[in-house]
Scaffold this motif. Sequence first.
Motif, PDB file in Angstrom:
ATOM      1  N   ALA A  57       0.647  -0.596  -0.182  1.00 12.75           N
ATOM      2  CA  ALA A  57      -0.181  -0.113   0.547  1.00 12.75           C
ATOM      3  C   ALA A  57       0.836   1.169  -0.451  1.00 12.75           C
ATOM      4  CB  ALA A  57      -1.028  -0.160   1.551  1.00 12.75           C
ATOM      5  N   GLY A  58       1.821   1.508   0.661  1.00 19.48           N
ATOM      6  CA  GLY A  58       2.642   2.810   0.870  1.00 19.48           C
ATOM      7  C   GLY A  58       3.768   2.576  -0.359  1.00 19.48           C
ATOM      8  N   LYS A  59       3.497   1.321  -1.602  1.00 21.88           N
ATOM      9  CA  LYS A  59       4.389   2.073  -2.840  1.00 21.88           C
ATOM     10  C   LYS A  59       2.891   2.566  -3.398  1.00 21.88           C
ATOM     11  CE  LYS A  59       7.678  -1.629  -2.540  1.00 21.88           C
ATOM     12  NZ  LYS A  59       7.850  -2.925  -3.103  1.00 21.88           N
ATOM     13  N   VAL A  60       2.026   1.947  -3.455  1.00 24.75           N
ATOM     14  CA  VAL A  60       0.995   2.747  -4.502  1.00 24.75           C
ATOM     15  C   VAL A  60       0.670   3.772  -3.643  1.00 24.75           C
ATOM     16  CG1 VAL A  60      -1.692   2.025  -5.022  1.00 24.75           C
ATOM     17  CG2 VAL A  60       0.240  -0.221  -4.729  1.00 24.75           C
ATOM     18  N   PHE A  61       0.398   4.041  -2.381  1.00 23.32           N
ATOM     19  CA  PHE A  61       0.026   4.886  -2.261  1.00 23.32           C
ATOM     20  C   PHE A  61       1.162   6.635  -2.487  1.00 23.32           C
ATOM     21  CE2 PHE A  61      -2.710   3.489   1.720  1.00 23.32           C
ATOM     22  CZ  PHE A  61      -3.815   3.578   0.984  1.00 23.32           C
ATOM     23  N   ASP A  62       2.435   6.185  -2.294  1.00 20.33           N
ATOM     24  CA  ASP A  62       3.118   7.028  -2.942  1.00 20.33           C
ATOM     25  C   ASP A  62       3.479   7.010  -4.116  1.00 20.33           C
ATOM     26  OD1 ASP A  62       4.455   7.269  -0.270  1.00 20.33           O
ATOM     27  OD2 ASP A  62       5.739   6.496  -0.792  1.00 20.33           O
ATOM     28  N   SER A  63       3.005   6.060  -5.213  1.00 19.02           N
ATOM     29  CA  SER A  63       2.904   6.328  -7.027  1.00 19.02           C
ATOM     30  C   SER A  63       2.154   7.715  -7.169  1.00 19.02           C
ATOM     31  CB  SER A  63       2.717   5.068  -7.325  1.00 19.02           C
ATOM     32  OG  SER A  63       1.433   5.055  -6.699  1.00 19.02           O
ATOM     33  N   PHE A  64       1.175   8.190  -6.296  1.00 17.48           N
ATOM     34  CA  PHE A  64       0.605   9.133  -6.563  1.00 17.48           C
ATOM     35  C   PHE A  64       1.813  10.771  -6.771  1.00 17.48           C
ATOM     36  CE2 PHE A  64      -2.614   6.344  -5.477  1.00 17.48           C
ATOM     37  CZ  PHE A  64      -3.538   6.277  -6.157  1.00 17.48           C
ATOM     38  N   ALA A  65       0.811  11.119  -7.320  1.00 14.85           N
ATOM     39  CA  ALA A  65       1.826  13.204  -7.727  1.00 14.85           C
ATOM     40  C   ALA A  65       1.419  14.070  -6.535  1.00 14.85           C
ATOM     41  CB  ALA A  65       0.995  13.547  -8.867  1.00 14.85           C
ATOM     42  N   SER A  66       0.460  13.257  -5.726  1.00 13.24           N
ATOM     43  CA  SER A  66       0.605  14.391  -4.721  1.00 13.24           C
ATOM     44  C   SER A  66      -0.867  13.945  -4.057  1.00 13.24           C
ATOM     45  CB  SER A  66      -0.474  15.745  -5.778  1.00 13.24           C
ATOM     46  OG  SER A  66      -1.421  15.771  -5.650  1.00 13.24           O
ATOM     47  N   ASP A  67      -0.334  14.555  -3.093  1.00 14.15           N
ATOM     48  CA  ASP A  67      -1.766  14.537  -1.659  1.00 14.15           C
ATOM     49  C   ASP A  67      -3.043  14.394  -2.060  1.00 14.15           C
ATOM     50  OD1 ASP A  67       0.656  13.813   0.485  1.00 14.15           O
ATOM     51  OD2 ASP A  67       0.560  15.686   1.100  1.00 14.15           O
ATOM     52  N   SER A  68      -3.509  15.125  -3.441  1.00  9.64           N
ATOM     53  CA  SER A  68      -4.889  15.556  -3.208  1.00  9.64           C
ATOM     54  C   SER A  68      -4.951  14.848  -4.360  1.00  9.64           C
ATOM     55  CB  SER A  68      -4.598  16.898  -3.637  1.00  9.64           C
ATOM     56  OG  SER A  68      -3.446  17.366  -4.801  1.00  9.64           O
ATOM     57  N   ALA A  69      -3.743  14.259  -5.358  1.00 13.10           N
ATOM     58  CA  ALA A  69      -4.420  13.363  -5.671  1.00 13.10           C
ATOM     59  C   ALA A  69      -4.291  11.856  -5.447  1.00 13.10           C
ATOM     60  CB  ALA A  69      -2.923  13.010  -6.906  1.00 13.10           C
ATOM     61  N   PHE A  70      -4.074  11.550  -4.691  1.00 17.38           N
ATOM     62  CA  PHE A  70      -4.052  10.199  -3.601  1.00 17.38           C
ATOM     63  C   PHE A  70      -5.889  10.534  -2.874  1.00 17.38           C
ATOM     64  CE2 PHE A  70      -4.057   9.127   0.892  1.00 17.38           C
ATOM     65  CZ  PHE A  70      -4.245   7.463   0.415  1.00 17.38           C
ATOM     66  N   ARG A  71      -6.085  11.213  -2.586  1.00 13.33           N
ATOM     67  CA  ARG A  71      -7.383  11.305  -2.104  1.00 13.33           C
ATOM     68  C   ARG A  71      -8.757  11.340  -2.568  1.00 13.33           C
ATOM     69  NH1 ARG A  71      -4.704  15.226   1.135  1.00 13.33           N
ATOM     70  NH2 ARG A  71      -5.458  17.160  -0.453  1.00 13.33           N
ATOM     71  N   GLN A  72      -8.266  12.309  -4.534  1.00 11.00           N
ATOM     72  CA  GLN A  72      -9.592  11.726  -5.305  1.00 11.00           C
ATOM     73  C   GLN A  72      -9.282  10.579  -5.930  1.00 11.00           C
ATOM     74  OE1 GLN A  72     -10.982  14.436  -6.580  1.00 11.00           O
ATOM     75  NE2 GLN A  72     -12.157  13.009  -6.682  1.00 11.00           N
ATOM     76  N   ALA A  73      -8.094   9.744  -5.986  1.00 19.39           N
ATOM     77  CA  ALA A  73      -7.981   8.678  -6.345  1.00 19.39           C
ATOM     78  C   ALA A  73      -8.548   8.064  -5.384  1.00 19.39           C
ATOM     79  CB  ALA A  73      -6.725   7.697  -6.691  1.00 19.39           C
ATOM     80  N   CYS A  74      -8.462   8.250  -4.119  1.00 18.01           N
ATOM     81  CA  CYS A  74      -9.578   7.126  -3.961  1.00 18.01           C
ATOM     82  C   CYS A  74     -11.038   7.487  -3.144  1.00 18.01           C
ATOM     83  CB  CYS A  74      -9.001   7.481  -1.733  1.00 18.01           C
ATOM     84  SG  CYS A  74      -7.102   6.970  -1.817  1.00 18.01           S
ATOM     85  N   GLU A 108       1.990  10.485   6.020  1.00 13.34           N
ATOM     86  CA  GLU A 108       2.080   9.752   5.783  1.00 13.34           C
ATOM     87  C   GLU A 108       0.892   9.050   4.262  1.00 13.34           C
ATOM     88  OE1 GLU A 108       2.949   4.937   5.961  1.00 13.34           O
ATOM     89  OE2 GLU A 108       4.023   6.037   7.267  1.00 13.34           O
ATOM     90  N   ARG A 109       0.434   9.076   3.086  1.00 13.84           N
ATOM     91  CA  ARG A 109      -0.875   9.017   2.866  1.00 13.84           C
ATOM     92  C   ARG A 109      -1.117   7.886   3.202  1.00 13.84           C
ATOM     93  NH1 ARG A 109       1.654  10.269  -3.464  1.00 13.84           N
ATOM     94  NH2 ARG A 109       1.868  12.614  -3.054  1.00 13.84           N
ATOM     95  N   ASP A 110      -2.659   7.878   4.278  1.00 12.63           N
ATOM     96  CA  ASP A 110      -3.335   6.859   4.811  1.00 12.63           C
ATOM     97  C   ASP A 110      -4.609   7.647   4.707  1.00 12.63           C
ATOM     98  OD1 ASP A 110      -4.319   4.785   5.556  1.00 12.63           O
ATOM     99  OD2 ASP A 110      -3.251   5.156   7.374  1.00 12.63           O
ATOM    100  N   LEU A 111      -5.417   6.625   4.540  1.00 14.38           N
ATOM    101  CA  LEU A 111      -6.874   6.540   4.458  1.00 14.38           C
ATOM    102  C   LEU A 111      -8.120   6.213   5.520  1.00 14.38           C
ATOM    103  CD1 LEU A 111      -8.811   5.252   2.254  1.00 14.38           C
ATOM    104  CD2 LEU A 111      -6.942   5.145   2.356  1.00 14.38           C
ATOM    105  N   HIS A 112      -9.465   6.379   6.057  1.00 14.27           N
ATOM    106  CA  HIS A 112      -9.680   5.571   6.865  1.00 14.27           C
ATOM    107  C   HIS A 112     -10.617   5.648   6.700  1.00 14.27           C
ATOM    108  CE1 HIS A 112      -9.956   3.493  11.305  1.00 14.27           C
ATOM    109  NE2 HIS A 112     -10.712   4.398  11.787  1.00 14.27           N
ATOM    110  N   TRP A 113     -11.274   5.105   6.863  1.00 14.01           N
ATOM    111  CA  TRP A 113     -12.960   4.604   7.157  1.00 14.01           C
ATOM    112  C   TRP A 113     -13.741   4.662   8.432  1.00 14.01           C
ATOM    113  CZ3 TRP A 113     -15.389   5.381   2.321  1.00 14.01           C
ATOM    114  CH2 TRP A 113     -14.801   5.876   1.183  1.00 14.01           C
ATOM    115  N   TYR A 114     -15.032   4.544   8.582  1.00 18.73           N
ATOM    116  CA  TYR A 114     -16.420   4.870  10.001  1.00 18.73           C
ATOM    117  C   TYR A 114     -17.336   4.395   9.282  1.00 18.73           C
ATOM    118  CZ  TYR A 114     -12.834   8.087  12.660  1.00 18.73           C
ATOM    119  OH  TYR A 114     -11.741   8.261  13.108  1.00 18.73           O
ATOM    120  N   ARG A 115     -18.646   3.886  10.336  1.00 20.64           N
ATOM    121  CA  ARG A 115     -19.383   2.889   9.636  1.00 20.64           C
ATOM    122  C   ARG A 115     -20.655   3.217  10.556  1.00 20.64           C
ATOM    123  NH1 ARG A 115     -19.690  -3.483   9.343  1.00 20.64           N
ATOM    124  NH2 ARG A 115     -20.435  -3.029  11.487  1.00 20.64           N
ATOM    125  N   GLN A 116     -22.263   4.023   9.907  1.00 21.37           N
ATOM    126  CA  GLN A 116     -22.791   4.494  10.638  1.00 21.37           C
ATOM    127  C   GLN A 116     -23.830   2.476  10.921  1.00 21.37           C
ATOM    128  OE1 GLN A 116     -25.857   7.505   9.477  1.00 21.37           O
ATOM    129  NE2 GLN A 116     -25.613   7.817  11.539  1.00 21.37           N
TER     130      GLN A 116
END
Length: 177
Positions: A57-74, A108-116
């Motif tokens: 995941a670190g390799k994939v996340f780092d492959s995005f050109a920017s933090d905003s590109a990573f967020r938009q891809a997610c 470090e690029r990462d994401l997190h999900w919450y569920r209702q």
Amino acid sequence: MTLQFNPDDWHACDGDWKTCTQNSNCYAYALNRPDYYWAMPGMGFAKTGTLNFLQSAGKVFDSFASDSAFRQACIDGAKWDGLLPVAEPEQREGYYTVALFFSADGQERDLHWYRQDDDGSWSNKDGRHNPNQLDADGKPIHDPRHITTTDYPLFGGFFLVPRGGVALKQDFPLIKK
């Protein structure tokens, strides 16, 4: 499908997380699919050891050109997986609500999900740990936008998940089957 908080249904590491092979992450939890183990929006899932997934995941996340590109891809990946973006949590027949958050720019690029869950409470599963219904201060989560966190301060949006489930492929990048 009833959506209830039941930590016993989920994989977690009791011992050394680096060698743990039975685990599931926050996106699998948001999708209510423990069989998806390590899942990522738009990238499928992998049944693998925790350390292998985190390295890939670190390799994939780092492959995005920017933090905003990573967020938009997610965000785009979640939509591609079948999640519907909504402005606020909503009760829609055949769906339940999840919330997406990201780490801060420059971290470090990462994401997190919450569920209702069906009772209106929010829960989450942080990687190798058991699911919980509490924020970092030990308080019940009433709205994930208003919890104390330094790990995932950027709100990415609310999404509706079909109660019938979404179909992901076991093809997370860089992990060989």
